[in-house]
Design a protein around this motif. Sequence first.
Motif, PDB file in Angstrom:
ATOM      1  N   LYS A 285       0.838  -1.199   0.000  1.00 54.30           N
ATOM      2  CA  LYS A 285       0.000   0.000   0.000  1.00 54.30           C
ATOM      3  C   LYS A 285       0.876   1.254   0.000  1.00 54.30           C
ATOM      4  O   LYS A 285       0.580   2.231  -0.693  1.00 54.30           O
ATOM      5  CB  LYS A 285      -0.923   0.001   1.225  1.00 54.30           C
ATOM      6  N   GLU A 286       1.950   1.226   0.766  1.00 51.83           N
ATOM      7  CA  GLU A 286       2.874   2.368   0.798  1.00 51.83           C
ATOM      8  C   GLU A 286       3.471   2.609  -0.587  1.00 51.83           C
ATOM      9  O   GLU A 286       3.557   3.746  -1.052  1.00 51.83           O
ATOM     10  CB  GLU A 286       3.986   2.102   1.807  1.00 51.83           C
ATOM     11  N   TYR A 287       3.859   1.533  -1.265  1.00 53.44           N
ATOM     12  CA  TYR A 287       4.441   1.665  -2.596  1.00 53.44           C
ATOM     13  C   TYR A 287       3.409   2.200  -3.592  1.00 53.44           C
ATOM     14  O   TYR A 287       3.736   3.009  -4.475  1.00 53.44           O
ATOM     15  CB  TYR A 287       4.981   0.322  -3.084  1.00 53.44           C
ATOM     16  N   ALA A 288       2.149   1.759  -3.463  1.00 57.85           N
ATOM     17  CA  ALA A 288       1.099   2.250  -4.352  1.00 57.85           C
ATOM     18  C   ALA A 288       0.888   3.745  -4.157  1.00 57.85           C
ATOM     19  O   ALA A 288       0.658   4.491  -5.121  1.00 57.85           O
ATOM     20  CB  ALA A 288      -0.205   1.497  -4.094  1.00 57.85           C
ATOM     21  N   GLU A 289       0.983   4.206  -2.902  1.00 56.30           N
ATOM     22  CA  GLU A 289       0.853   5.642  -2.629  1.00 56.30           C
ATOM     23  C   GLU A 289       2.012   6.430  -3.243  1.00 56.30           C
ATOM     24  O   GLU A 289       1.819   7.530  -3.771  1.00 56.30           O
ATOM     25  CB  GLU A 289       0.790   5.873  -1.123  1.00 56.30           C
ATOM     26  N   ILE A 290       3.208   5.840  -3.193  1.00 55.74           N
ATOM     27  CA  ILE A 290       4.371   6.498  -3.793  1.00 55.74           C
ATOM     28  C   ILE A 290       4.198   6.584  -5.313  1.00 55.74           C
ATOM     29  O   ILE A 290       4.487   7.614  -5.931  1.00 55.74           O
ATOM     30  CB  ILE A 290       5.664   5.750  -3.432  1.00 55.74           C
ATOM     31  N   ILE A 291       3.724   5.492  -5.918  1.00 55.67           N
ATOM     32  CA  ILE A 291       3.482   5.481  -7.369  1.00 55.67           C
ATOM     33  C   ILE A 291       2.468   6.563  -7.738  1.00 55.67           C
ATOM     34  O   ILE A 291       2.652   7.300  -8.711  1.00 55.67           O
ATOM     35  CB  ILE A 291       2.989   4.101  -7.827  1.00 55.67           C
ATOM     36  N   HIS A 292       1.397   6.662  -6.958  1.00 56.36           N
ATOM     37  CA  HIS A 292       0.357   7.653  -7.250  1.00 56.36           C
ATOM     38  C   HIS A 292       0.904   9.074  -7.122  1.00 56.36           C
ATOM     39  O   HIS A 292       0.656   9.926  -7.986  1.00 56.36           O
ATOM     40  CB  HIS A 292      -0.834   7.460  -6.310  1.00 56.36           C
ATOM     41  N   GLY A 293       1.648   9.336  -6.059  1.00 54.30           N
ATOM     42  CA  GLY A 293       2.220  10.672  -5.877  1.00 54.30           C
ATOM     43  C   GLY A 293       3.198  11.033  -6.980  1.00 54.30           C
ATOM     44  O   GLY A 293       3.198  12.153  -7.490  1.00 54.30           O
ATOM     45  N   SER A 294       4.025  10.062  -7.375  1.00 53.85           N
ATOM     46  CA  SER A 294       4.985  10.303  -8.455  1.00 53.85           C
ATOM     47  C   SER A 294       4.267  10.528  -9.779  1.00 53.85           C
ATOM     48  O   SER A 294       4.664  11.382 -10.581  1.00 53.85           O
ATOM     49  CB  SER A 294       5.943   9.114  -8.583  1.00 53.85           C
ATOM     50  N   GLY A 295       3.187   9.774 -10.011  1.00 54.13           N
ATOM     51  CA  GLY A 295       2.409   9.957 -11.232  1.00 54.13           C
ATOM     52  C   GLY A 295       1.786  11.339 -11.304  1.00 54.13           C
ATOM     53  O   GLY A 295       1.748  11.966 -12.368  1.00 54.13           O
ATOM     54  N   GLN A 296       1.295  11.842 -10.169  1.00 52.53           N
ATOM     55  CA  GLN A 296       0.714  13.183 -10.134  1.00 52.53           C
ATOM     56  C   GLN A 296       1.750  14.246 -10.466  1.00 52.53           C
ATOM     57  O   GLN A 296       1.472  15.197 -11.202  1.00 52.53           O
ATOM     58  CB  GLN A 296       0.102  13.453  -8.761  1.00 52.53           C
TER      59      GLN A 296
END
Length: 259
Positions: free
Chosen positions: A72-83
């Motif tokens: 879940k932490e990695y998914a949040e990082i992916i989302h933030g980086s994508g934004q």
Amino acid sequence: MAQEADHPSGADGPHGADGRARARIDAALDERRRSFLRMVSHELRTPLNSILGFSEILTSELYGPLGTPQYKEYAEIIHGSGQKLLKLVNQVLEIARLEGNTIDFDVGPESLDAALDDVLMALNTELETRSVRVNVTDRGQLPAVTADGRGLRSVLTQLIHNAIVFSPEGGEVTVTAEPHGGDVDIVIRDHGDGIDPDDLGRLMAPFEQGENALTRKGEGAGLGLPIADLTCTAMGGRLRLTSAPGQGMTATARLAAAR
């Protein structure tokens, strides 16, 4: 007796054969630029939107728990980086459109109050994160300006966001609209560290990250101020920056008053 012109029939000139040919070439190049930007926009934004969408699904665990908490932490990082990447793509495309004159502005009377309400609502997260207040003088009674609605909001967003980023935590950004002859000066002031006046010109260049506290302080590619500057110019206005070390920075966007 009337004298004949020295050049032959169908000669060169802005309205002659060469002028018409030049106009056709320019129109073709303009359309190619627009097509290229549409293609790049689609090819970059489509996969980024997929990354953002699926990372949101993973973060919210929509179809069940992910198991190991790190996922879940990695998914949040992916989302933030994508934004962040999507914001950069949007800014680069905006600069390309502005520099290539491929944005069609619909200039007319625009309410500063309405535009500021939209911008401040969109920037609410940034304001809360840094505990910065935006004080708009005479809010609700601001003069109207001659501008494109989207362009005006873009200018205000870039300038107010810049002021928020470089304000001290818990600080204040002031916004005023001051009549100046037949124009209106939209003045946005922060109370941050400021910058040497000799460095101000470089901040208008795309991707400029000068060696000073102002440009090193926050993230970003240095495109906000150039976008605001080019957009002001495209709407018939101008942007001016003033600053000094320890005295914050003032951005003044001058636009024609609404007729």
